[in-house]
Design a protein around this motif. Structure first.
Motif, short mmCIF file in Angstrom:
data_model
loop_
_atom_site.label_atom_id
_atom_site.label_comp_id
_atom_site.label_asym_id
_atom_site.label_seq_id
_atom_site.Cartn_x
_atom_site.Cartn_y
_atom_site.Cartn_z
N ARG A 57 0.70 -0.94 -0.23
CA ARG A 57 -0.28 0.26 -0.05
C ARG A 57 1.11 1.51 -0.10
NH1 ARG A 57 -5.04 1.54 -1.01
NH2 ARG A 57 -6.00 3.33 -0.62
N CYS A 58 0.65 2.43 -0.99
CA CYS A 58 0.93 3.82 -0.98
C CYS A 58 0.50 4.62 -0.58
CB CYS A 58 2.31 3.92 -2.64
SG CYS A 58 2.63 1.59 -3.03
N PRO A 59 1.20 4.99 0.52
CA PRO A 59 0.53 6.35 0.79
C PRO A 59 -0.04 7.15 -0.13
CG PRO A 59 1.27 5.64 2.19
CD PRO A 59 1.88 4.50 1.46
N ARG A 60 1.24 7.62 -0.77
CA ARG A 60 1.74 8.67 -1.85
C ARG A 60 1.73 8.47 -3.09
NH1 ARG A 60 7.89 11.90 -2.50
NH2 ARG A 60 6.56 13.69 -4.29
N ALA A 87 6.31 7.11 -7.20
CA ALA A 87 7.28 6.58 -6.20
C ALA A 87 6.13 5.74 -5.24
CB ALA A 87 5.59 8.41 -5.28
N ALA A 88 5.27 4.93 -6.27
CA ALA A 88 5.86 3.92 -5.38
C ALA A 88 6.22 2.44 -6.29
CB ALA A 88 3.98 3.74 -6.73
N LEU A 89 6.68 3.28 -7.55
CA LEU A 89 7.94 1.96 -8.25
C LEU A 89 9.32 2.19 -7.60
CD1 LEU A 89 7.71 2.91 -12.24
CD2 LEU A 89 6.42 0.80 -10.49
N ASN A 90 9.60 3.26 -6.74
CA ASN A 90 10.20 3.54 -6.26
C ASN A 90 10.34 2.38 -4.82
OD1 ASN A 90 12.36 5.33 -7.57
ND2 ASN A 90 11.73 7.32 -6.74
#
Length: 435
Positions: free
Chosen positions: A192-195, A200-203
Motif C-alpha cells: 500500500r503506497c500512501p503517496r 513514488a510507487a515504483l521507487n
C-alpha cells in the motif's frame, strides 16, 4: 507516465508524400458518448498477443522509437530519480526511499487464493513458494483500476517460470482484494503506497524487491506467457550489465475503444549505447538489474502519472542510463500487449498528459545546459506540426484532436518547468491529502 490504460493501405499510401518512410495506424471507433469507465474495459476477452500496430486507432508512428505523440515522428513521452544529470560512466548513489506500510499477499497452500500476512516478506515467500530468494521481482504500479490489474495478474499467472515475485504497488483510494491467481508458483505481495505518483510507487517497489533483477509492466498490459523466461535467459548471459526492453503491441479495441499507443513489431534485436532523438526504454516492458537501478537513482518522483507532469518517467530513466554508459537492449521476443480500453476522449486527455510530461523532461535537462534536449524539443514541435497537417488533410478528426492536445501539452510542460525550475517536482500528493 510516460506507459498507456500501446490500417488501411489507402491511408498509408495517401500520407506517404507527407512523411516518407512512415506508416500510419487508422483511427479506432468511438462510442456514442465518447467515454469509457476508467477502471473496467468494455469487454474482457484476452487480446491476441499478435495484434499488429496496424489495427484501428489514433495516428501513431510505426517506427521503432517510442512515440508519445499520436502522430508520426520521434519524441517519446518522459526526468532523474535524484534530479541530477549523470556524467558518463559515473552513477551517483541512490536517493533514499521512505519506507511505506506493506503487506504480503501469498497463495495459501490449501486453497486457491491469497491470504494476507504482516510477516516479513522474505519469511513468508520462502515458506510458501519454496524459493528462498526470487530471481525476478515484477513491479506493477496501480491506482483505482482493479479490473485492469486483474487481467495483468492473470497473464502473469500463465507463466511457466517459477522463482518470481510480483509486487502490486497500490495507490488506490479504496482497499481492493486481489483476484485469486491460477499458478501456485506466483507469489504476489501487496504494498500500500500512501503517496500518489507512479514513480513514488515504483521507487517503493525497488526498495522492497528481493530479487537481483527487476521487471516492470503496467496494470493495463498483459505479458506473454514466456515473458519472464525471456528476461531470465537474457539476465543469465555472461557479462550482462544493461537494461532490457521489448516489443509492445496494441490489443484489439475493446468495445468502442480506440487503439492504444503501440510500436511496430520489429523483429530484429538491437542494443542502444548513446542517446538519440528517440526514447527506447519502454516503462510497461522493461527489466534491469536491481543494483544498477538503485545506483542510477531510480525514478524521478516529479514525473509520471499522479504528478503534474504525468508521463516521461521511463524516458528520463532511459536517457540517464544511456548518458551514464549503460546500454539498453531491445529483445523482440520480450513481448507485452497494451490493452486498448480508452475512448477517443480519454485518449485525447492521455496525449495531453504525454505532452506535458515530455516537455517537462526536456526542460529539466535543458535547464542544465543540455543542448541535445533543446534540439529534441524543437524536433518534437516540428514533428507535431507535420502530424497535425497530415491528420487535417486526411480528415481524421480524432487524430487532429489528439495531436493538438499533445503539442499544447508539450509546450505548456516545457515552459512551466523552465520558468518554475522545479521540473515537475511539485504536484505529488498523499492519498490523505487527496481525500
Amino acid at each position: 507516465m510516460l506507459r498507456a490504460s500501446a490500417g488501411s493501405a489507402d491511408l498509408r499510401q495517401g500520407l506517404y508524400c507527407l512523411a516518407p518512410g512512415r506508416l500510419l495506424c487508422r483511427q479506432g471507433r468511438r462510442g456514442p458518448c465518447g467515454k469509457a469507465p476508467p477502471d473496467s474495459p468494455r469487454t474482457s476477452p484476452v487480446p491476441p498477443r499478435s495484434a499488429s500496430s496496424q489495427t484501428a486507432g489514433p495516428l501513431v508512428g510505426t517506427g521503432f522509437s517510442r512515440s508519445a505523440r499520436p502522430g508520426l515522428g520521434g519524441a517519446g513521452r518522459h526526468i532523474d530519480g535524484g534530479g541530477k544529470t549523470l556524467a558518463r560512466r559515473a552513477i551517483p548513489e541512490p536517493h533514499p526511499i521512505v519506507d511505506r506500510r506493506a503487506s504480503l499477499l501469498a497463495r495459501d497452500s490449501g486453497r486457491p487464493g491469497y491470504r494476507s500476512s504482516h510477516n516479513h516478506p522474505s519469511d513468508e515467500a520462502a515458506g510458501e513458494s519454496g524459493v528462498t530468494t526470487p530471481r525476478i521481482s515484477v513491479l506493477i504500479a496501480t491506482a483505482d483500476r482493479p479490473a485492469l490489474l486483474a487481467g495483468c495478474l492473470e497473464s502473469l499467472s500463465f507463466s511457466r517460470f517459477f522463482g518470481a515475485e510480483v509486487l502490486v504497488l497500490d495507490q488506490s483510494r479504496r482497499e481492493h482484494t486481489l483476484p485469486p491467481e491460477r499458478n501456485s508458483g506466483l507469489v504476489v505481495r501487496h504494498l500500500r503506497c500512501p503517496r500518489r505518483g507512479k514513480s513514488a510507487a515504483l521507487n517503493l517497489g525497488v526498495r522492497e524487491a528481493r530479487a537481483s533483477w527487476l521487471a516492470f509492466t503496467d496494470d493495463d498490459c498483459r505479458v506473454a506467457p514466456d515473458w519472464l523466461e525471456v528476461i531470465r535467459r537474457a539476465a543469465g548471459e555472461p557479462g550482462i550489465g544493461c537494461a532490457l526492453t521489448g516489443r509492445v503491441v496494441a490489443g484489439m479495441p475493446e468495445g468502442e475503444a480506440v487503439t492504444a499507443p503501440s510500436l511496430r513489431e520489429k523483429d530484429r534485436e538491437m542494443t542502444f549505447r548513446a542517446p538519440s532523438f528517440r526514447d527506447v526504454l519502454f516503462g510497461n516492458n522493461m527489466a534491469i538489474p536491481a543494483e544498477l537501478l538503485r545506483r542510477a537513482g531510480c525514478f524521478d518522483e516529479g514525473l509520471g502519472p499522479g504528478t503534474t507532469a504525468p508521463a516521461a518517467e521511463d524516458n528520463d530513466l532511459g536517457y540517464r542510463l544511456l548518458r551514464a554508459g549503460v546500454p539498453i537492449r531491445y529483445l523482440p521476443t520480450m513481448t507485452v500487449t497494451h490493452r486498448s480500453w480508452r475512448s477517443g476522449q480519454e485518449q485525447v486527455r492521455l496525449y495531453r498528459g504525454y505532452g506535458v510530461g515530455q516537455g517537462t523532461f526536456y526542460a529539466k535537462h535543458a535547464r542544465r545546459g543540455d543542448l541535445h534536449m533543446a534540439a529534441r524539443m524543437a524536433r518534437s514541435i516540428w514533428d507535431a506540426g507535420r502530424d497535425l497537417s497530415g491528420a487535417i488533410v486526411l480528415g481524421r478528426m480524432q487524430d487532429v484532436r489528439a495531436t493538438r492536445a499533445f503539442a499544447s501539452g508539450l509546450v505548456r510542460g516545457f515552459l512551466h518547468a523552465i520558468r518554475s525550475g522545479n521540473a515537475g517536482r511539485s504536484g505529488a500528493a498523499t492519498l490523505t491529502e487527496e481525500g
